[in-house]
Structure formats: C-alpha cells, structure tokens
Design an enzyme around this catalytic site. Structure first.
Site, PDB file in Angstrom:
ATOM      1  CB  SER A 295      -0.946  -0.059   1.201  1.00 34.30           C
ATOM      2  OG  SER A 295      -1.971   0.878   1.076  1.00 34.30           O
ATOM      3  CG  ASP A 306       7.412   4.675 -12.015  1.00 30.61           C
ATOM      4  OD1 ASP A 306       8.013   3.583 -12.096  1.00 30.61           O
ATOM      5  OD2 ASP A 306       6.177   4.786 -12.131  1.00 30.61           O
ATOM      6  CE  LYS A 320      -5.486  -2.266  -0.023  1.00 27.46           C
ATOM      7  NZ  LYS A 320      -5.456  -0.844  -0.385  1.00 27.46           N
TER       8      LYS A 320
END
Length: 451
Positions: A295, A306, A320
């Site tokens: 999460s 990224d 999640k």
C-alpha cells in the site's frame, strides 16, 4: 459531510488494536447514482422479509442491531478483502490509531479460511517480542476457537486491559503441530521512523505511515546530512496514510507526479504532485521492500523508482494497489469502501502485481523461519489486476541480526560504491548472488489446522 480516503495495508488489515491505515479528506459521495430498478426494490423487500422472519422465529431472540451490522458487513466484505463496516467503536478506534498510539498486541491481521492470519507484527510491540511472525494462523484465543468469528469479533477478543495476558494458538509454516504463545497486552506506541548511522550510510526504517512519519523522515535527513546516501527500509511496512506516503515521496523528489488514483468514473481521477526541494540533496537512495511491503510503502517505492530517484532492492512487494474511502454514517459508525486503484507516476497499476525491485536479493532463510506472503493476488475475492497478469507475493523474512541481513548489506555496498548497478543487467553478479543469498521462490508446507 466529508469522507476520508484510505489505502489499507496488506490484506485489508485490521490490527490489534487497529493499525493506522487511513488518509486524506475527499469529496462527498457521488449524488448522481443510477436510480434503483424495480428488481432492486424487490430484493430489498426480500431482505426485509428475511430480517423479520429471523427476528420472529430464530431459536433465541437476536439483537436487531447485531443483525443489521452483520448484514451490512456481509455486503461489504463480499466485494473485496478491504471493504468493511466499522461500527461506532471500531470507527473511534480507527481515528485514534492514526495518531500512532493505541492499546493492543501490535499485529497486523486479516482473515483466511475462517482463521485470523498474521500479516506482520509491528516492531517492538508485545506480539513482536513474543515471537509472532507473518503468515502465522491464529486458531484459538485463550482456548476458544476462532473459527466462526468475524474478524472484528476476533480482534475484540484479543483486546483487553493493559498487562493482561492472552494465549493465542498458532499454526505456523514448517511446524507439524500447533503451539501456544502468551502475549501480554500493552499500550502500543508506534514510533513510525527510526534512524541511525549504519557503517557509513544513513539508515531510515519506516514501520508504518501515520501522522508522525514525514516529520520523522525529515528529522532523520537533518540529523544525518553528512552521510553519503540513505537506505530507506520499507520491508514489512503494511501501509498507512495516503497523504504521508505522498509527503515521504516528496521529500526525495524535486518535481513530478507521485501517484494518481483512478476510480469508476473518469472525472474521479486525482493526481498528486511533488513540490520543489529534494531534502536528501540528490544523494543516493536505496529503498528496501519485500513481500510484507504494501500500500503506502508501494506508493513510495513506485514513485522513487519511476523517477529514477532511488534503486528498489529486495523481493516483490505485496501488491495492494486499491484505495478505500471511509464514509461516516453519523452515530452509526462508517463504511470502508474500495473506490479506486492507484498508479505510479509511469502509469503502472500495482494492484495484484506489486513493485518489482530493480535488484532482486533474497535472504538466506532458516528452514524453520520461511515466511512468504501470498500477496494481494492470493487473497480470496481480491480486486483483479486490470490486465489479468497477476503476480504473487514473496519472502517477508528479515533477520533480527543486521550482520545476516543480506538485503541491507547489499544496499550499503551500493551507496558506498562497493557494488554497482547496471540497468541492462539488473541481476546481481555471480559473487554478489552468493553474498546476497539470491534464491528460488517457494515456501514450506502449512502445518495442519487443529480441530
């Protein structure tokens, strides 16, 4: 009325007593929902008929409030593992626990096949000190079976006065018989960030994302500004507040998107961007993740990965990748409802996939301590990955002795220049694999569940 947007931790976690998994204020519920059809009203009348028949004819007189609570919870839990009903007491507990202090045992739990499953013990809590581990199944509480209880009811049984012991019966991977563990209840004070100078690098351990987390990370960077780089350890961190995940990511980023959430309708898409100012001053960052990182942890790891601001090292995270909204119901508690998926800056959905590390490093796991999570993809009724290319979890084992922690050793070596990372060949070299204990996927068999 304002709602709260939530990103639940691994497996929709309810903790003992409840762990911080709640986040941002969001807008009101969509008002233009489609009008209910005549068939819908017929089904509602059917519910009313069944309700009245149960009230009138059940062998013992049931409490109306319990019938309604269970009916609502059944509707929500049938959607996915993270949607549920919060009765007024549970809702109050949720609001308290995001502040980082609450009573209980200190474990993250979910329900699996009728038993309570430990997702992760929280560092330095009674459960952690008593030796409970991820993937342990709790089958009995003080000798009474868990089977047949709801998760909320099981959690309530595990709560109690401070210093009062409770005996939990455990079924553990790799052990042939169930065994009892006595845990003494205590006030759980979660210090979500710990840090230290660790053999020439800055080490920042984030155990959960609560209201204290971003301030803790900022303090760590101030105190260790002389270090050449930082290891950010998110292993077995089950998640927490969405706004804190965004703030922690922002601490290391100069600009760009941190995360986006996309719901049922295109106009529900929200994008969260970082502000100028990398508080780590561009120094190298290595983020550690494993099968227990979920999460909010995955938001941070995905954002820094990224933007190529950090190398992610370890094993695949939990996966999640859905957002829950807490919708208050006045004096009747609240509902936790899955309302969106979240995406990394590059547009990757992590739901039932997880974050794949740039460098996969497995620990050398003792045979009797093999801890592997199934990941979100292994949860019954989970929200499916959009492209159906789902990935399971991975090892969640972290050695207690840092000298045996191969992932941490590898991360330190990267920052100190003892190892290098080649994106074209991200796997560790032969000698690095031996040193880092790179291994195969797999796990020990589950011990039989006692009657």
């Amino acid at each position: 009325m304002m709602h709260r947007t939530v990103i639940a931790g691994a497996a929709g976690l309810v903790s003992l007593a409840l762990v911080g998994i709640f986040a941002l204020d969001a807008g009101p519920t969509r008002g233009g929902a489609e009008a209910a059809s005549s068939e819908t009203y017929r089904q509602l009348n059917l519910f009313g008929d069944v309700f009245e028949r149960v009230r009138a004819d059940y062998v013992e007189e049931p409490a109306d409030a319990d019938l309604i609570d269970n009916a609502i919870n059944g509707m929500l839990t049938s959607l996915d593992p993270h949607s549920s009903y919060l009765n007024p007491k549970t809702f109050r507990d949720m609001q308290v626990q995001t502040r980082g202090e609450f009573g209980g045992l200190g474990i993250e739990v979910t329900m699996e096949e009728g038993f309570v499953k430990v997702v992760a013990p929280i560092d330095d809590t009674p459960a952690d000190k008593a030796g409970l581990r991820a993937n342990d199944l709790i089958t009995h509480l003080d000798g009474e079976p868990v089977l047949g209880l709801t998760l909320s009811a099981a959690v309530e049984k595990m709560r109690g006065p401070v210093n009062a012991p409770i005996t939990v019966t455990i079924v553990r991977q790799g052990r042939n018989e169930a065994f009892d563990v006595t845990v003494v209840r205590d006030i759980i004070r979660i210090k979500s960030v710990r840090y230290k100078r660790d053999e020439g690098v800055g080490y920042i351990r984030v155990t959960t994302f609560n209201e204290q987390t971003s301030d803790g990370v900022r303090a760590a960077l101030r105190e260790m500004s002389d270090m050449p780089g930082f290891v950010v350890d998110l292993r077995n961190n089950p998640g927490g507040l969405l706004d804190q995940a965004i703030e922690v990511s922002d601490i290391f980023l100069e600009k760009g998107e941190v995360v986006s959430t996309r719901g049922r309708y295109p106009e529900d898409t929200q994008r969260y961007n970082s502000r100028p100012g990398d508080l780590a001053n561009g120094k190298q960052v290595v983020v550690l993740v494993n099968g227990g990182s979920a999460s909010a942890s995955e938001i941070v790891a995905g954002a820094l990965q990224d933007h190529e601001r950090a190398l992610v090292l370890g094993t695949r995270s939990f996966g999640k990748g859905s957002v829950q909204t807490i919708i208050p119901l006045g004096s009747d508690g609240a509902i936790r409802l899955t309302t969106a998926r979240y995406y990394t800056p590059a547009g990757r959905s992590i739901q039932a996939k997880g974050i794949t590390p740039d460098i996969k490093v497995e620990q050398n796991v003792p045979e009797d301590e093999d801890i592997r999570t199934t990941g979100e993809a292994g949860l019954a009724g989970h929200l499916a990955a959009e492209d159906e290319d789902e990935k399971g979890g991975s090892s969640a084992y972290v050695p207690r002795d840092a000298k045996d922690d191969l992932q941490l050793i590898y991360a330190r070596d990267l920052i100190l220049g003892k190892r290098t990372y080649d994106p074209a060949n991200p796997a560790p070299t032969a000698d690095a694999s031996a040193a880092a204990g790179a291994g195969s996927e797999g796990g020990a068999a589950m011990a039989p569940i006692p009657n």
